[in-house]
Write an enzyme that holds these catalytic residues in place. Structure first.
Site, PDB file in Angstrom:
ATOM      1  N   ASP A  92      34.066  24.945  35.268  1.00  0.00           N
ATOM      2  CA  ASP A  92      35.071  25.053  34.212  1.00  0.00           C
ATOM      3  C   ASP A  92      35.450  23.641  33.762  1.00  0.00           C
ATOM      4  O   ASP A  92      35.123  22.659  34.416  1.00  0.00           O
ATOM      5  CB  ASP A  92      36.294  25.843  34.675  1.00  0.00           C
ATOM      6  N   GLY A  94      38.438  22.278  33.381  1.00  0.00           N
ATOM      7  CA  GLY A  94      39.696  21.738  33.888  1.00  0.00           C
ATOM      8  C   GLY A  94      40.876  22.079  32.999  1.00  0.00           C
ATOM      9  O   GLY A  94      42.031  21.875  33.366  1.00  0.00           O
ATOM     10  N   GLY A  95      40.587  22.621  31.812  1.00  0.00           N
ATOM     11  CA  GLY A  95      41.652  22.905  30.852  1.00  0.00           C
ATOM     12  C   GLY A  95      42.668  23.910  31.349  1.00  0.00           C
ATOM     13  O   GLY A  95      43.877  23.743  31.148  1.00  0.00           O
ATOM     14  N   ASP A 147      39.057  23.041  26.343  1.00  0.00           N
ATOM     15  CA  ASP A 147      39.813  23.802  25.349  1.00  0.00           C
ATOM     16  C   ASP A 147      41.294  23.730  25.677  1.00  0.00           C
ATOM     17  O   ASP A 147      41.691  23.337  26.764  1.00  0.00           O
ATOM     18  CB  ASP A 147      39.350  25.264  25.295  1.00  0.00           C
ATOM     19  N   GLN A 190      38.961  31.072  21.411  1.00  0.00           N
ATOM     20  CA  GLN A 190      40.393  31.274  21.616  1.00  0.00           C
ATOM     21  C   GLN A 190      40.969  32.032  20.414  1.00  0.00           C
ATOM     22  O   GLN A 190      40.236  32.450  19.534  1.00  0.00           O
ATOM     23  CB  GLN A 190      41.094  29.931  21.820  1.00  0.00           C
ATOM     24  N   GLY A 217      41.339  32.646  27.310  1.00  0.00           N
ATOM     25  CA  GLY A 217      42.705  32.999  26.945  1.00  0.00           C
ATOM     26  C   GLY A 217      43.089  34.435  27.220  1.00  0.00           C
ATOM     27  O   GLY A 217      44.067  34.934  26.656  1.00  0.00           O
ATOM     28  N   ASP A 267      33.916  35.521  36.197  1.00  0.00           N
ATOM     29  CA  ASP A 267      34.338  34.819  37.405  1.00  0.00           C
ATOM     30  C   ASP A 267      35.763  35.212  37.711  1.00  0.00           C
ATOM     31  O   ASP A 267      36.533  35.556  36.808  1.00  0.00           O
ATOM     32  CB  ASP A 267      34.272  33.297  37.229  1.00  0.00           C
TER      33      ASP A 267
END
Length: 374
Positions: A92, A94-95, A147, A190, A217, A267
């Protein structure tokens, strides 16, 4: 961008099964990715995760950049070598983790400044830095664009502004990633629960051209039915020849319904998190092994399973381990849950290949619908 080798082998309605080919092996879809937050799937050896049937793991950029440090992982040979996992890894961006640091982050057009939850040290994550960590330091087979995760609930204007930021960051992530022979980059759609924003996001990401597309999201409080509705009106705007990834989801019924609406990858921390708290997922629904009714239950969780944790240990023994506070309790139950989620994906794939997915979907909905809001 180098094409992402993705072959769809069979469809039934929107549901589909296929293969994603990578330099480290094939990923059978629909696929569930166990989450290896800090370079480990909690309480499990990587050999157990592989034996359970997983073709790919998820690594966590935020946690690994803070500890032990992504540059250190790079010096030690990359994440695959570091955690002894030879199959594909998706990281991922990290957002999401940075978004969750309420009061400890400041977001601008350039990126996100934040303080570590570990020691309060200051850090900065931009689209370019996120790609550097994922692709160059960790050596991910699939990286995610950075994102801006949208709050829920959000007003239309809040969701639009957040989505447009993610588009701009998607372009910067794509530019930083460049062309790579054996690594791939996914964009993230998103737009909260607003149909026109999801459509706009998907279409603009298609123009940027990614190897795959994630639906982000969701699973942030909107509920199962609303989540499935958003997936349903987002999926038609995603390329049919690229994998679709629903991020951070979820319960078994979420997986079944999302597959029915065209999702290929998932996931979630649920298998091991449930395992640490005494909850076992089964074909008849979840059970809590801490409950008194299991004190003298000599039956295993699933005597037909190939997983030793599911087949060889009694519910009474697991109940005892949890009551005694033994480490083995979450180890065994996390192993069982990880194997169960992989068995579910295998059963889904086989049902699609046989043209029997809708029958399986009805059967499992009948058993699991009650778990939707629990």
């Amino acid at each position: 961008m180098t094409d992402f080798p993705f072959k769809i082998t069979k469809t039934e309605g929107r549901a589909r099964t296929g293969v994603l080919s990578t330099s480290r092996g094939d990923i059978r879809t629909p696929a569930f990715m166990p989450v290896g937050t800090a370079g480990t799937v909690k309480a499990l050896y990587t050999s157990q995760v592989e034996e359970a049937g997983a073709d790919i793991l998820l690594g966590n950029t935020y946690h690994l950049m803070l500890r032990p440090g992504s540059d250190r992982v790079a010096r030690l040979g990359g994440l695959h070598k570091f955690m002894r996992w030879d199959k594909p890894i998706l990281t991922d961006s990290g957002g999401f983790q940075v978004w969750s640091l309420t009061g400890l982050r400041k977001m601008t057009e350039e990126g996100v400044s934040f303080k570590s939850h570990i020691d309060g040290s200051s850090h900065f994550l931009s689209p370019e830095r996120s790609i550097e960590i994922q692709a160059d330091h960790l050596g991910a087979d699939i990286s995610m664009q950075l994102d801006e995760c949208t709050n829920f609930p959000a007003t239309y204007e809040e969701a639009r502004s957040s989505m447009e930021m993610s588009i701009r960051w998607g372009q910067r992530s794509r530019d930083a990633f460049g062309e790579r022979e054996t690594q791939n980059l996914f964009g993230i759609v998103q737009g909260s629960t607003f149909e026109d924003l999801r459509k706009q996001s998907a279409e603009q990401l298609r123009e940027i051209e990614f190897n795959g597309y994630a639906i982000g999201g969701l699973a942030v409080g909107e509920g199962h039915d609303r989540m499935i509705e958003v997936i349903s009106f987002t999926e038609p705007h995603l390329p049919k020849d690229r994998p679709r990834y629903l991020m951070g989801v979820g319960k078994p019924i979420d997986l079944v319904e999302a597959v029915a609406h065209g999702v290929d990858m998932f996931d979630c921390v649920l298998p091991t998190r449930s395992g640490r708290h005494g909850q076992a997922w089964t074909w008849d629904g979840p059970i809590n092994l801490k409950n008194a009714r299991f004190i003298e239950d000599d039956s295993p969780i699933d005597e037909t399973s190939d997983c030793p944790a599911s087949r060889d240990y009694s519910k009474a023994y697991l109940n005892h381990l949890f009551k005694a506070g033994e480490y083995l309790a979450p180890m065994l139950l996390s192993w069982h849950n990880t194997a169960f989620f992989q068995s579910l994906m295998s059963r889904i794939r086989l049902s699609i290949e046989a043209g029997e997915f809708e029958s399986l979907r009805r059967e499992l909905n009948g058993k699991w619908r009650k778990t939707v809001e629990k």
